[in-house]
Design an enzyme around this catalytic site. Sequence first.
Site, mmCIF file in Angstrom:
data_model
loop_
_atom_site.group_PDB
_atom_site.id
_atom_site.type_symbol
_atom_site.label_atom_id
_atom_site.label_comp_id
_atom_site.label_asym_id
_atom_site.label_seq_id
_atom_site.Cartn_x
_atom_site.Cartn_y
_atom_site.Cartn_z
ATOM 1 N N ARG A 184 38.109 -4.356 74.608
ATOM 2 C CA ARG A 184 39.438 -3.788 74.820
ATOM 3 C C ARG A 184 40.205 -3.836 73.509
ATOM 4 O O ARG A 184 40.423 -4.919 72.962
ATOM 5 C CB ARG A 184 40.167 -4.579 75.908
ATOM 6 C CG ARG A 184 41.644 -4.250 76.065
ATOM 7 C CD ARG A 184 42.284 -5.120 77.157
ATOM 8 N NE ARG A 184 43.687 -4.784 77.338
ATOM 9 C CZ ARG A 184 44.705 -5.555 76.938
ATOM 10 N NH1 ARG A 184 44.491 -6.717 76.353
ATOM 11 N NH2 ARG A 184 45.949 -5.166 77.124
ATOM 12 N N TYR A 193 48.024 -16.710 80.835
ATOM 13 C CA TYR A 193 47.974 -17.805 79.866
ATOM 14 C C TYR A 193 48.416 -19.139 80.455
ATOM 15 O O TYR A 193 47.817 -20.164 80.188
ATOM 16 C CB TYR A 193 48.819 -17.463 78.627
ATOM 17 C CG TYR A 193 48.174 -16.370 77.815
ATOM 18 C CD1 TYR A 193 47.185 -16.670 76.897
ATOM 19 C CD2 TYR A 193 48.505 -15.031 78.012
ATOM 20 C CE1 TYR A 193 46.555 -15.666 76.168
ATOM 21 C CE2 TYR A 193 47.878 -14.022 77.292
ATOM 22 C CZ TYR A 193 46.911 -14.349 76.377
ATOM 23 O OH TYR A 193 46.271 -13.359 75.677
ATOM 24 N N ASN A 215 46.912 -10.251 82.421
ATOM 25 C CA ASN A 215 46.795 -11.220 81.324
ATOM 26 C C ASN A 215 47.395 -12.533 81.799
ATOM 27 O O ASN A 215 48.540 -12.562 82.260
ATOM 28 C CB ASN A 215 47.577 -10.749 80.089
ATOM 29 C CG ASN A 215 47.002 -9.492 79.477
ATOM 30 O OD1 ASN A 215 45.926 -9.020 79.863
ATOM 31 N ND2 ASN A 215 47.716 -8.927 78.524
ATOM 32 N N GLU A 274 51.476 -5.300 78.847
ATOM 33 C CA GLU A 274 52.578 -6.233 79.102
ATOM 34 C C GLU A 274 53.965 -5.643 78.866
ATOM 35 O O GLU A 274 54.688 -6.056 77.942
ATOM 36 C CB GLU A 274 52.402 -7.494 78.235
ATOM 37 C CG GLU A 274 51.108 -8.224 78.490
ATOM 38 C CD GLU A 274 51.032 -9.562 77.745
ATOM 39 O OE1 GLU A 274 51.863 -9.806 76.866
ATOM 40 O OE2 GLU A 274 50.150 -10.351 78.069
ATOM 41 N N HIS A 329 50.236 -1.219 72.639
ATOM 42 C CA HIS A 329 50.331 -2.680 72.569
ATOM 43 C C HIS A 329 51.444 -3.023 71.575
ATOM 44 O O HIS A 329 51.197 -3.613 70.521
ATOM 45 C CB HIS A 329 48.971 -3.279 72.180
ATOM 46 C CG HIS A 329 48.810 -4.739 72.505
ATOM 47 N ND1 HIS A 329 47.769 -5.214 73.277
ATOM 48 C CD2 HIS A 329 49.543 -5.832 72.161
ATOM 49 C CE1 HIS A 329 47.872 -6.546 73.382
ATOM 50 N NE2 HIS A 329 48.931 -6.942 72.705
ATOM 51 N N GLU A 333 43.230 -10.266 79.518
ATOM 52 C CA GLU A 333 43.405 -11.304 78.485
ATOM 53 C C GLU A 333 43.469 -12.662 79.163
ATOM 54 O O GLU A 333 44.131 -12.818 80.184
ATOM 55 C CB GLU A 333 44.720 -11.150 77.695
ATOM 56 C CG GLU A 333 44.784 -9.981 76.755
ATOM 57 C CD GLU A 333 46.129 -9.899 76.022
ATOM 58 O OE1 GLU A 333 46.818 -10.935 75.864
ATOM 59 O OE2 GLU A 333 46.490 -8.779 75.609
#
Length: 461
Positions: free
Chosen positions: A83, A303, A301, A172, A127, A367
Amino acid sequence: APVTEQELIASLPAGFRWGVATSAYQIEGAVDADGRTPSIWDTFCRVPGAIDGGDTGDVACEHYTRMPADVALICELGLDTYRFSVSWSRVQPYGTGPANPAGLAFYDRLVDELLAQGIDPWVTLYHWDLPQELEDAGGWPARDTAYRFADYSMLVFDALSDRVNTWTTLNEPWCSAMLGYAYGVHAPGRQDFPAAVSAVHHLLLGHGLATERMRAASPRKIDIGITLNAATAYPASDAEPDLEAVRRADGMGARLYLDPLVHGRYPADVVADLAEQGVELPVQDGDLATIAAPIDVLGINYYFSQKFTGFGEDGRTVDADGRPVTRTLPLDRPRTAMDWEIVPEGFTDLLVRIGRDYPGLPIVVTENGAAFHDVPDAAGFVADADRTAYFTSHLAAVAAAIRQGADVRGYLAWSLLDNFEWAYGYDKRFGIVRVDYTTQARIPKQSALHLKELAERHRAR
Ligand code: PNW
């Protein structure tokens, strides 16, 4: 959660994707090459104090010239999906008008190189690197930017869609809107909450316009999606103010995006919260139908997760301005170098919840990863036990979510390379491959070898 790696591998479905992700400004460098014009990140990096260490993406990982070797690296690591994002101002300098063939040629070669190595190219169209001219014309708070984005998307689509099957419009949008226009910690560095809320709507509108046009232009079946960052918001207690804080945090962080994308309406409670602050989403007739244009895949994504309370330190539930308190509290977990707490079960809870509240939409983890304070040995090798454990525990969390009904089709690690970590500069290293910024040498870390082994064992099972 599964205890052994054997169980982890056994619970991931056949055909599960294993891959890795990057983004253009974070790795490419060559910011003046072949007609590229500045983006908001080139500008923001020049604002004194904006980026740790005064770092910029001017050179980054020199991926623009080292691309074939980097693709070979992905192949060596046995990963099947890559990606990457396209730099808007490379492909369409100044953000309007015709395509720049020299800029497009880079992505053309990248796609060919990936296909030659048997790697599936996943294109992200945006992005975070808006052409500076479009920011000067109002940026994402301006409605016109959504139409500019759809036009740009078609330039890329026309050039690559004969070979690229999977298209992500935005990465995002919460970060673009809130970090960029409300908190001012990302480009363009504005601190204007109403403008940020307008940006949310125009980002989503741009996504919908691009989705409709790509779908209409494609002679064959392609997969279109969007990538959201999301997390689980845990309440500090069952007290009503804590549950309300979770509702507000999850509303602004997740439902404000997922509800219009999937259900074609903004969440009424969030709209009411915004109205109380005198802020409105600039919705026009037909916008929500466009935003809810059907998609084939939802990128997530992940985290970290956080705990929320509705009580201030003084015990009151409203702040000095009379606004309800929404405050985070530590979960008392180990942290990464970003100071983000490591909460794998927040990943399971998130994926299960999305599967339940937004059914019928396949999910891919686009991600997941962590920055740690890497210490290379004399040969440059990083034995990153911490990052390796992070990947294992989060893959186990994905497997647990799948067992609980979430339709997760793949996992892309962030990131292939150590790279330009936005406001943190090069100091925060997310790579599974170490980059020596003096020599530009690439050396796979222990975590890369671990992911390679897991992918191999999964495929061979
Ligand atoms: C993502 N947050 O950004 C981006 O997609 C990547 O480009 C970036 O390098 C990576 O995560 C690591 O930071 C995020 O504050 C930035 O919650 C900030 C947040 C989440 C994701």
